[in-house]
Design a protein around this motif. Structure first.
Motif, PDB file in Angstrom:
ATOM      1  N   TYR A 142       0.827  -1.207   0.000  1.00 21.78           N
ATOM      2  CA  TYR A 142       0.000   0.000   0.000  1.00 21.78           C
ATOM      3  C   TYR A 142       0.857   1.251   0.000  1.00 21.78           C
ATOM      4  CZ  TYR A 142      -3.148   3.685   1.447  1.00 21.78           C
ATOM      5  OH  TYR A 142      -3.847   4.859   1.511  1.00 21.78           O
ATOM      6  N   THR A 143       0.432   2.258  -0.784  1.00 19.86           N
ATOM      7  CA  THR A 143       1.095   3.554  -0.798  1.00 19.86           C
ATOM      8  C   THR A 143       0.104   4.619  -1.250  1.00 19.86           C
ATOM      9  OG1 THR A 143       2.944   4.846  -1.701  1.00 19.86           O
ATOM     10  CG2 THR A 143       1.909   3.262  -3.175  1.00 19.86           C
ATOM     11  N   PRO A 144       0.093   5.796  -0.638  1.00 20.61           N
ATOM     12  CA  PRO A 144      -0.743   6.883  -1.164  1.00 20.61           C
ATOM     13  C   PRO A 144      -0.114   7.417  -2.443  1.00 20.61           C
ATOM     14  CG  PRO A 144       0.557   7.639   0.702  1.00 20.61           C
ATOM     15  CD  PRO A 144       0.797   6.167   0.596  1.00 20.61           C
ATOM     16  N   ALA A 145      -0.971   7.817  -3.375  1.00 19.40           N
ATOM     17  CA  ALA A 145      -0.495   8.345  -4.653  1.00 19.40           C
ATOM     18  C   ALA A 145      -1.287   9.584  -5.026  1.00 19.40           C
ATOM     19  CB  ALA A 145      -0.621   7.277  -5.740  1.00 19.40           C
ATOM     20  N   ASP A 146      -0.844  10.256  -6.081  1.00 18.29           N
ATOM     21  CA  ASP A 146      -1.541  11.461  -6.533  1.00 18.29           C
ATOM     22  C   ASP A 146      -2.973  11.169  -6.950  1.00 18.29           C
ATOM     23  OD1 ASP A 146       0.773  12.880  -6.087  1.00 18.29           O
ATOM     24  OD2 ASP A 146       1.449  12.793  -8.178  1.00 18.29           O
ATOM     25  N   PHE A 147      -3.211   9.937  -7.402  1.00 21.84           N
ATOM     26  CA  PHE A 147      -4.559   9.582  -7.868  1.00 21.84           C
ATOM     27  C   PHE A 147      -5.361   8.849  -6.807  1.00 21.84           C
ATOM     28  CE2 PHE A 147      -1.299   6.704  -9.572  1.00 21.84           C
ATOM     29  CZ  PHE A 147      -1.649   5.519  -8.954  1.00 21.84           C
ATOM     30  N   GLY A 148      -4.869   8.818  -5.577  1.00 20.15           N
ATOM     31  CA  GLY A 148      -5.605   8.189  -4.483  1.00 20.15           C
ATOM     32  C   GLY A 148      -4.886   6.971  -3.949  1.00 20.15           C
ATOM     33  N   PRO A 149      -5.594   6.118  -3.206  1.00 19.44           N
ATOM     34  CA  PRO A 149      -4.968   4.898  -2.684  1.00 19.44           C
ATOM     35  C   PRO A 149      -4.390   4.056  -3.822  1.00 19.44           C
ATOM     36  CG  PRO A 149      -7.123   5.247  -1.691  1.00 19.44           C
ATOM     37  CD  PRO A 149      -7.006   6.235  -2.809  1.00 19.44           C
ATOM     38  N   ALA A 150      -3.159   3.569  -3.606  1.00 18.63           N
ATOM     39  CA  ALA A 150      -2.498   2.804  -4.656  1.00 18.63           C
ATOM     40  C   ALA A 150      -1.636   1.726  -4.022  1.00 18.63           C
ATOM     41  CB  ALA A 150      -1.653   3.730  -5.530  1.00 18.63           C
ATOM     42  N   TYR A 151      -0.995   0.930  -4.894  1.00 20.28           N
ATOM     43  CA  TYR A 151      -0.137  -0.156  -4.424  1.00 20.28           C
ATOM     44  C   TYR A 151       1.104  -0.240  -5.305  1.00 20.28           C
ATOM     45  CZ  TYR A 151      -4.066  -1.727  -1.593  1.00 20.28           C
ATOM     46  OH  TYR A 151      -5.086  -1.775  -0.663  1.00 20.28           O
ATOM     47  N   TRP A 152       2.255  -0.448  -4.617  1.00 22.33           N
ATOM     48  CA  TRP A 152       3.453  -0.822  -5.357  1.00 22.33           C
ATOM     49  C   TRP A 152       3.324  -2.298  -5.715  1.00 22.33           C
ATOM     50  CZ3 TRP A 152       6.047   3.187  -6.832  1.00 22.33           C
ATOM     51  CH2 TRP A 152       6.290   4.270  -5.980  1.00 22.33           C
ATOM     52  N   VAL A 153       3.699  -2.634  -6.927  1.00 22.32           N
ATOM     53  CA  VAL A 153       3.678  -4.035  -7.360  1.00 22.32           C
ATOM     54  C   VAL A 153       5.112  -4.553  -7.360  1.00 22.32           C
ATOM     55  CG1 VAL A 153       3.183  -5.613  -9.258  1.00 22.32           C
ATOM     56  CG2 VAL A 153       1.607  -3.734  -8.743  1.00 22.32           C
ATOM     57  N   LEU A 154       5.443  -5.384  -6.371  1.00 19.48           N
ATOM     58  CA  LEU A 154       6.767  -5.980  -6.272  1.00 19.48           C
ATOM     59  C   LEU A 154       6.700  -7.426  -6.733  1.00 19.48           C
ATOM     60  CD1 LEU A 154       7.416  -3.424  -4.543  1.00 19.48           C
ATOM     61  CD2 LEU A 154       8.922  -4.899  -3.197  1.00 19.48           C
ATOM     62  N   THR A 155       7.476  -7.719  -7.760  1.00 21.40           N
ATOM     63  CA  THR A 155       7.491  -9.069  -8.321  1.00 21.40           C
ATOM     64  C   THR A 155       8.911  -9.607  -8.281  1.00 21.40           C
ATOM     65  OG1 THR A 155       5.735  -8.381  -9.850  1.00 21.40           O
ATOM     66  CG2 THR A 155       6.823 -10.483 -10.292  1.00 21.40           C
ATOM     67  N   PRO A 156       9.115 -10.811  -7.733  1.00 21.75           N
ATOM     68  CA  PRO A 156      10.462 -11.383  -7.733  1.00 21.75           C
ATOM     69  C   PRO A 156      10.881 -11.769  -9.141  1.00 21.75           C
ATOM     70  CG  PRO A 156       8.885 -12.933  -6.818  1.00 21.75           C
ATOM     71  CD  PRO A 156       8.139 -11.658  -7.035  1.00 21.75           C
ATOM     72  N   LEU A 157      12.141 -11.473  -9.468  1.00 19.17           N
ATOM     73  CA  LEU A 157      12.700 -11.859 -10.754  1.00 19.17           C
ATOM     74  C   LEU A 157      13.837 -12.836 -10.491  1.00 19.17           C
ATOM     75  CD1 LEU A 157      13.321  -9.775 -13.872  1.00 19.17           C
ATOM     76  CD2 LEU A 157      15.293 -10.946 -12.895  1.00 19.17           C
ATOM     77  N   ARG A 158      13.705 -14.051 -11.060  1.00 17.56           N
ATOM     78  CA  ARG A 158      14.738 -15.071 -10.867  1.00 17.56           C
ATOM     79  C   ARG A 158      15.753 -14.969 -12.008  1.00 17.56           C
ATOM     80  NH1 ARG A 158      14.772 -19.342  -7.671  1.00 17.56           N
ATOM     81  NH2 ARG A 158      12.498 -19.421  -7.457  1.00 17.56           N
ATOM     82  N   ARG A 159      17.001 -14.742 -11.625  1.00 14.67           N
ATOM     83  CA  ARG A 159      18.058 -14.633 -12.613  1.00 14.67           C
ATOM     84  C   ARG A 159      18.595 -16.021 -13.002  1.00 14.67           C
ATOM     85  NH1 ARG A 159      21.690  -9.580 -10.423  1.00 14.67           N
ATOM     86  NH2 ARG A 159      21.652 -10.746  -8.455  1.00 14.67           N
ATOM     87  N   ASP A 160      19.432 -16.038 -14.034  1.00 12.08           N
ATOM     88  CA  ASP A 160      19.951 -17.314 -14.533  1.00 12.08           C
ATOM     89  C   ASP A 160      20.780 -18.044 -13.493  1.00 12.08           C
ATOM     90  OD1 ASP A 160      18.715 -16.827 -16.940  1.00 12.08           O
ATOM     91  OD2 ASP A 160      20.502 -15.977 -17.894  1.00 12.08           O
ATOM     92  N   ASP A 161      21.390 -17.307 -12.556  1.00  9.07           N
ATOM     93  CA  ASP A 161      22.205 -17.962 -11.529  1.00  9.07           C
ATOM     94  C   ASP A 161      21.363 -18.481 -10.364  1.00  9.07           C
ATOM     95  OD1 ASP A 161      21.460 -15.632 -10.317  1.00  9.07           O
ATOM     96  OD2 ASP A 161      23.494 -14.900  -9.935  1.00  9.07           O
TER      97      ASP A 161
END
Length: 249
Positions: free
Chosen positions: A98-117
């Protein structure tokens, strides 16, 4: 001589009061001067920070730090560095914060990225409005991906009045990467996260490139305020001494 000491209008100097007032004035002078010097030092630190961050943000992206470099990553050494990394998003492990934003209540989208290693890096793909919090309402990136963005340090501590994360119920209020990766069971995860740059579609969701690279710098005004108070103490003490000696003439 005894008669002169009791002439009308002649008063004794109040040495105990003079000593007490002088000590109080000295303490105030030392305190205010120390605060002014501290703010000057903070001013130099803040200017150096702004210059360092500006240079990093606008530099060409470099490879994101690997496991061998994780132990030495600090805010001073790496935060806001422009980096790039490749891998595959684990979309089923997405986290919304959750995070407040200029356009109202919003959300950061955190997605794990698996690297080749096999290592995992949490990528903040940007903001979405509340009605797009559910991943089913938007398209997820599939297949190999290359991400560029700014390296950010984990938000291990909350801000004043901020709510605590609730991993058990999947409610997140700050980007505490250690807690998130632990809750997801990732054993080989980077201690930092990446704020992804804005994509080709500036109106798309999630909306990247939302990192606020702005630092309030009011240390000069604070330093002048403390210095002014120090001068005021000197002036008040001088006025008191002048008045005290004048009344004993």
């Amino acid at each position: 001589m005894g008669a002169a000491a009791h002439k009308p209008g002649v008063q004794r100097r109040r040495w105990p009061l003079i000593v007490v007032v002088t000590l109080i004035a000295l303490a105030g002078l030392v305190g205010f001067t120390s605060l002014a010097i501290w703010q000057v030092n903070r001013l130099h630190w803040k200017v150096a920070l702004i210059e360092r961050v500006e240079a990093r943000v606008h530099a060409a992206p470099v490879p994101a730090p690997g496991p061998d470099d994780w132990a030495g990553i600090t805010a001073e050494s790496a935060e806001y560095r422009h980096v790039t990394l490749s891998g595959t998003f684990l979309n089923d492990e997405e986290v919304q914060i959750y995070t407040p934003a200029d356009f109202g209540p919003a959300y950061w989208v955190l997605t794990p990225l698996r690297r080749d290693d096999g290592t995992v890096v949490m990528v903040n793909r940007g903001q979405v409005p509340e009605n797009l919090k559910d991943p089913a309402t938007r398209e997820a990136p599939e297949g190999p991906q290359t991400v560029t963005g700014l390296l950010r340090i984990s938000e291990d501590r909350g801000w004043l009045f901020s709510r605590d994360n609730d991993p058990e119920n999947g409610n997140w209020y700050r980007r505490d990467i250690g807690s998130i990766t632990a809750a997801k069971g990732f054993e080989n995860a980077a201690p930092y996260f990446i704020d992804q740059d804005m994509g080709a579609d500036p109106k798309g969701w999630p909306r990247g490139g939302q990192t606020v690279v702005s630092f309030r710098n009011a240390h000069l005004s604070y330093a002048l305020t403390w210095a002014g108070l120090a001068l005021l103490v000197i002036a008040a003490w001088g006025l008191f001494i002048w008045t005290e000696f004048r009344r004993t003439r």
